[in-house]
Design a protein around this motif. Structure first.
Motif, PDB file in Angstrom:
ATOM      1  N   ILE A  26      -2.660  -1.454   2.198  1.00 56.15           N
ATOM      2  CA  ILE A  26      -1.893  -1.929   1.051  1.00 56.15           C
ATOM      3  C   ILE A  26      -0.490  -1.332   1.063  1.00 56.15           C
ATOM      4  N   ASN A  27       0.512  -2.198   1.030  1.00 62.95           N
ATOM      5  CA  ASN A  27       1.902  -1.776   0.840  1.00 62.95           C
ATOM      6  C   ASN A  27       2.385  -2.335  -0.491  1.00 62.95           C
ATOM      7  N   GLY A  62      -7.448   0.434   2.596  1.00 59.64           N
ATOM      8  CA  GLY A  62      -6.853   1.178   1.495  1.00 59.64           C
ATOM      9  C   GLY A  62      -5.340   1.184   1.546  1.00 59.64           C
ATOM     10  N   TYR A  63      -4.742   2.093   0.808  1.00 62.11           N
ATOM     11  CA  TYR A  63      -3.280   2.175   0.783  1.00 62.11           C
ATOM     12  C   TYR A  63      -2.748   2.653   2.130  1.00 62.11           C
ATOM     13  N   GLY A  73       6.778   6.027  -0.167  1.00 62.42           N
ATOM     14  CA  GLY A  73       6.735   4.699  -0.755  1.00 62.42           C
ATOM     15  C   GLY A  73       7.843   4.478  -1.769  1.00 62.42           C
ATOM     16  N   SER A  74       8.055   3.261  -2.148  1.00 61.34           N
ATOM     17  CA  SER A  74       9.107   2.981  -3.126  1.00 61.34           C
ATOM     18  C   SER A  74       8.695   3.385  -4.526  1.00 61.34           C
ATOM     19  N   GLY A  75       7.388   3.534  -4.750  1.00 61.69           N
ATOM     20  CA  GLY A  75       6.925   3.880  -6.093  1.00 61.69           C
ATOM     21  C   GLY A  75       6.851   5.367  -6.349  1.00 61.69           C
ATOM     22  N   GLY A 120      -8.349   2.053  -1.767  1.00 58.75           N
ATOM     23  CA  GLY A 120      -7.830   0.915  -2.524  1.00 58.75           C
ATOM     24  C   GLY A 120      -8.404  -0.411  -2.090  1.00 58.75           C
ATOM     25  N   GLY A 121      -8.873  -0.490  -0.845  1.00 61.06           N
ATOM     26  CA  GLY A 121      -9.530  -1.719  -0.386  1.00 61.06           C
ATOM     27  C   GLY A 121     -10.830  -1.979  -1.102  1.00 61.06           C
ATOM     28  N   SER A 122     -11.536  -0.917  -1.492  1.00 67.44           N
ATOM     29  CA  SER A 122     -12.760  -1.108  -2.277  1.00 67.44           C
ATOM     30  C   SER A 122     -12.419  -1.589  -3.680  1.00 67.44           C
ATOM     31  N   ASP A 123     -11.285  -1.132  -4.234  1.00 64.59           N
ATOM     32  CA  ASP A 123     -10.839  -1.652  -5.531  1.00 64.59           C
ATOM     33  C   ASP A 123     -10.714  -3.171  -5.482  1.00 64.59           C
ATOM     34  N   ILE A 124     -10.093  -3.674  -4.418  1.00 65.99           N
ATOM     35  CA  ILE A 124      -9.902  -5.117  -4.289  1.00 65.99           C
ATOM     36  C   ILE A 124     -11.242  -5.824  -4.160  1.00 65.99           C
TER      37      ILE A 124
END
Length: 286
Positions: A26-27, A62-63, A73-75, A120-124
């Motif tokens: 995830i980006n 994931g991220y 990252g930008s965030g 984060g892939g599990s979140d999706i």
């Protein structure tokens, strides 16, 4: 290249995470494009069902830690101190809501998991209505060990309290077979049967009128939402920011910058590093 690919195949919209060179990590762009693809399918009167999958060797790893852990990252996922929790919350809440577009869509979403659906892939994957895994695929939320809290909070809603605690107290990955036995996902099938199993389910659902599908989904989702799903996700998203700015979270970030994220993640997942003392954990405590 688009981070998410979209294709309509008869009554089925195919949404594919499309960063195969990094296992669809995830980006900044992927959550936005995912929500856009879901919105497109939901608005199309010819689409009855969405199938969400990943291009390449995994669904989603994931991220992208090269971007967010070794870099920032930008965030600014780890801010200079003193940190601004609302800045962090705003960034992560947007991503959480993009993932939840799968849940909020009127039309059902089947998620097909091969390889990995981790962090984060599990979140999706767990925001989809039905998740079907290859038996040898892996799912888990390893950042529960340090530097993360699953912002969608779907573990508890799919598993109940005790089994969710079993997963998030350890950060373990489990196979698709174990996930199905635990009740985390709908079912697991041999890897060479995964495509067929998803296609059979999608075809069966695609023969149902859109309004019927939407009403069933809304009724079932409402039962979950009435328990306080959004409030739980808000708390989880706030806690996710705290995990990345706690002393242990800052130590993990610094370690990733020093030795690379792969070694830092290995130390985290194998339980060989004491993130509070910021030193190797004695073997007797592992």
């Amino acid at each position: 290249m688009s981070a998410v690919a979209y294709e309509q195949d008869g009554r089925v919209a195919r949404i594919t995470l499309n960063r195969p060179e990094v296992m669809n990590a995830i980006n900044d762009e992927l959550p936005v494009e995912l929500a856009g693809a879901v919105e497109r399918a939901d608005a199309d009167p010819g689409v009855h069902v969405m199938v969400l999958a990943g291009n390449g060797p995994a669904f989603c790893a994931g991220y992208d830690l090269t971007y967010y852990a070794e870099g920032n990252g930008s965030g600014e996922v780890t801010q200079p101190m003193p940190w601004d929790p609302i800045k962090d919350y705003s960034f992560m809440w947007r991503n959480t809501q993009h993932f939840m577009s799968l849940w909020r869509a009127m039309k059902p979403v089947i998620c097909k998991v091969h390889g990995f659906a981790v962090a984060g892939g599990s979140d999706i994957a767990l925001c989809a209505d039905l998740t079907i895994m290859a038996e040898d695929a892996q799912i888990g939320y390893m950042p529960a060990r340090v530097w993360g809290c699953p912002t969608t909070a779907m573990w508890v809603y799919r598993l109940g309290a005790e089994k969710a605690k079993r997963m998030l107290f350890t950060g373990d990955k489990i196979s698709g077979r174990e996930a199905a036995e635990m009740g985390l996902v709908l079912k697991a099938v041999p890897a060479d049967r995964l495509d067929d199993a998803v296609e059979e389910m999608a075809a069966r659902m695609a023969s149902v009128p859109i309004n019927q599908l939407a009403m069933q989904k809304m009724v079932i989702n409402q039962a979950i939402e009435q328990t306080g799903l959004m409030q739980t996700q808000r708390l989880a998203t706030i806690f996710d920011g705290i995990t990345r700015h706690s002393p242990e979270g800052v130590n993990f970030k610094t370690r990733a910058e020093q030795v690379g994220w792969k070694q830092a993640v290995s130390e985290r997942d194998q339980g060989t590093w004491d993130w509070t003392a910021n030193e190797e954990l004695p073997k007797r405590n592992r």
